[in-house]
Scaffold this motif. Structure first.
Motif, PDB file in Angstrom:
ATOM      1  N   ASN A  66      50.713  39.303  39.196  1.00 43.30           N
ATOM      2  CA  ASN A  66      50.682  38.301  40.253  1.00 43.30           C
ATOM      3  C   ASN A  66      51.563  37.159  39.764  1.00 43.30           C
ATOM      4  O   ASN A  66      51.169  36.408  38.869  1.00 43.30           O
ATOM      5  CB  ASN A  66      49.248  37.825  40.496  1.00 43.30           C
ATOM      6  CG  ASN A  66      49.182  36.644  41.437  1.00 43.30           C
ATOM      7  OD1 ASN A  66      50.151  36.335  42.121  1.00 43.30           O
ATOM      8  ND2 ASN A  66      48.035  35.971  41.464  1.00 43.30           N
ATOM      9  N   LYS A 100      33.657  38.753  43.976  1.00 42.97           N
ATOM     10  CA  LYS A 100      34.952  38.072  43.957  1.00 42.97           C
ATOM     11  C   LYS A 100      35.969  38.830  43.105  1.00 42.97           C
ATOM     12  O   LYS A 100      37.166  38.799  43.380  1.00 42.97           O
ATOM     13  CB  LYS A 100      34.794  36.633  43.473  1.00 42.97           C
ATOM     14  CG  LYS A 100      34.154  35.746  44.529  1.00 42.97           C
ATOM     15  CD  LYS A 100      34.198  34.281  44.162  1.00 42.97           C
ATOM     16  CE  LYS A 100      33.636  33.426  45.296  1.00 42.97           C
ATOM     17  NZ  LYS A 100      33.640  31.981  44.961  1.00 42.97           N
ATOM     18  N   ARG A 101      35.488  39.522  42.084  1.00 41.84           N
ATOM     19  CA  ARG A 101      36.418  40.341  41.305  1.00 41.84           C
ATOM     20  C   ARG A 101      36.899  41.526  42.148  1.00 41.84           C
ATOM     21  O   ARG A 101      38.080  41.892  42.098  1.00 41.84           O
ATOM     22  CB  ARG A 101      35.764  40.843  40.024  1.00 41.84           C
ATOM     23  CG  ARG A 101      36.738  41.627  39.156  1.00 41.84           C
ATOM     24  CD  ARG A 101      36.192  41.961  37.802  1.00 41.84           C
ATOM     25  NE  ARG A 101      37.198  42.626  36.993  1.00 41.84           N
ATOM     26  CZ  ARG A 101      37.009  43.039  35.742  1.00 41.84           C
ATOM     27  NH1 ARG A 101      35.850  42.833  35.155  1.00 41.84           N
ATOM     28  NH2 ARG A 101      37.963  43.646  35.083  1.00 41.84           N
ATOM     29  N   PHE A 104      39.525  40.284  44.362  1.00 39.41           N
ATOM     30  CA  PHE A 104      40.772  40.046  43.651  1.00 39.41           C
ATOM     31  C   PHE A 104      41.523  41.354  43.402  1.00 39.41           C
ATOM     32  O   PHE A 104      42.735  41.443  43.598  1.00 39.41           O
ATOM     33  CB  PHE A 104      40.485  39.328  42.331  1.00 39.41           C
ATOM     34  CG  PHE A 104      41.714  38.903  41.577  1.00 39.41           C
ATOM     35  CD1 PHE A 104      42.501  37.861  42.037  1.00 39.41           C
ATOM     36  CD2 PHE A 104      42.094  39.551  40.409  1.00 39.41           C
ATOM     37  CE1 PHE A 104      43.641  37.460  41.357  1.00 39.41           C
ATOM     38  CE2 PHE A 104      43.230  39.158  39.715  1.00 39.41           C
ATOM     39  CZ  PHE A 104      44.000  38.109  40.193  1.00 39.41           C
TER      40      PHE A 104
END
Length: 284
Positions: A66, A100-101, A104
């Motif tokens: 990223n 949330k992981r 991601f």
């Protein structure tokens, strides 16, 4: 040098003991099993209930970049004949499989799929699959399918991005339950799946497989040793900065044979702050 060789040989003996105890719930062992296309294909067929799914490519431990922020190394990324992408992650701890992981990881799959200026409609289906030791979502279910819906209508949002959680501790008499049983087996003879058992046997019972696994465990040992050293250096340097000890930075760097550039890399000092860092060193 003779002492180093003896130490390495001793570590290899320990690695062989560790290898005998490993299962597919062990990250390093799982990656070596799933790097074989047929193994990844079988796992996905069972979890997704798609016996006709055909995997054409598997990449393990790839760093998904990223450029604007945090990147991540994904355990096993597979692609099927239709271009759909699958990220398979085995997690021992609940913290490693947080919602949330999962979000991601799903974003990283997308960011590493399209080429510049390529139409968004070309995004394929993506699946992030967490196989977790515990029931992370707490519903007592063997598998959870997470999909976006429109609140007002209850209809599917149809972004074709899916997240699944598989509870490895639930081993019912189903195809999925038998797969989770296999994920906990130390010995190939105890496994239901022939394709997984054959790969486990090759890694644990052949000289080539054992040697390859020992080499990988040695690399993990060296990587861990390096990270430990870097963490120690980072703490020492930061402590020196906090306390204003003028000699701390240079002392730590000299003791470990670090260059100025290496210390800046370890501390992850941004490019626009490196001049100030070098000025601080020059004053000591």
């Amino acid at each position: 040098m003779p002492d180093e060789k003896k130490e390495l040989q001793a570590r290899y003996v320990r690695y062989q003991t560790i290898l005998r105890e490993m299962t597919l719930m062990s990250d390093a062992f799982m990656r070596n099993v799933l790097k074989v296309t047929e193994c990844a294909e079988y796992v996905l067929q069972v979890i997704l209930e798609k016996p006709d799914l055909r995997v054409v490519d598997v990449v393990v431990q790839k760093d998904h970049k990223n450029l604007q922020g945090r990147s991540a190394v994904l355990d096993c990324v597979a692609q099927d004949a239709d271009g759909n992408r699958f990220d398979i992650e085995v997690q021992q701890d609940n913290e490693g499989a947080s919602p949330k992981r999962a979000r991601f990881h799903s974003g990283l799959l997308d960011m590493n799929t399209l080429n510049p200026s390529e139409d968004f409609e070309k995004l394929p289906e993506s699946y992030v699959i967490f196989i977790t030791r515990n029931d992370v979502l707490g519903g007592g279910l063997p598998i959870y399918h997470v999909e976006r819906t429109i609140r007002e209508t209850g209809d599917a949002f149809a972004d074709r991005a899916y997240i699944l959680y598989v509870t490895a501790s639930i081993q019912e008499d189903t195809e999925l339950g038998r797969l989770m049983h296999d994920f906990h087996c130390k010995n190939a003879d105890e496994m239901y799946s022939k394709v997984l058992a054959d790969r486990v046997r090759a890694l644990k019972e052949t000289p080539e497989g054992v040697d390859n696994m020992c080499r990988e465990l040695e690399q993990l040992y060296l990587d861990g040793e390096k990270r430990g050293i870097e963490k120690g250096i980072e703490k020492g340097i930061e402590k020196g900065i906090e306390k204003g000890v003028a000699s701390s930075l240079k002392n730590v760097m000299a003791a470990l044979g670090l260059s100025v550039e290496a210390s800046m890399d370890i501390l992850r000092i941004p490019e626009d702050e490196r001049a100030n860092y070098m000025e601080l060193l020059a004053k000591q």
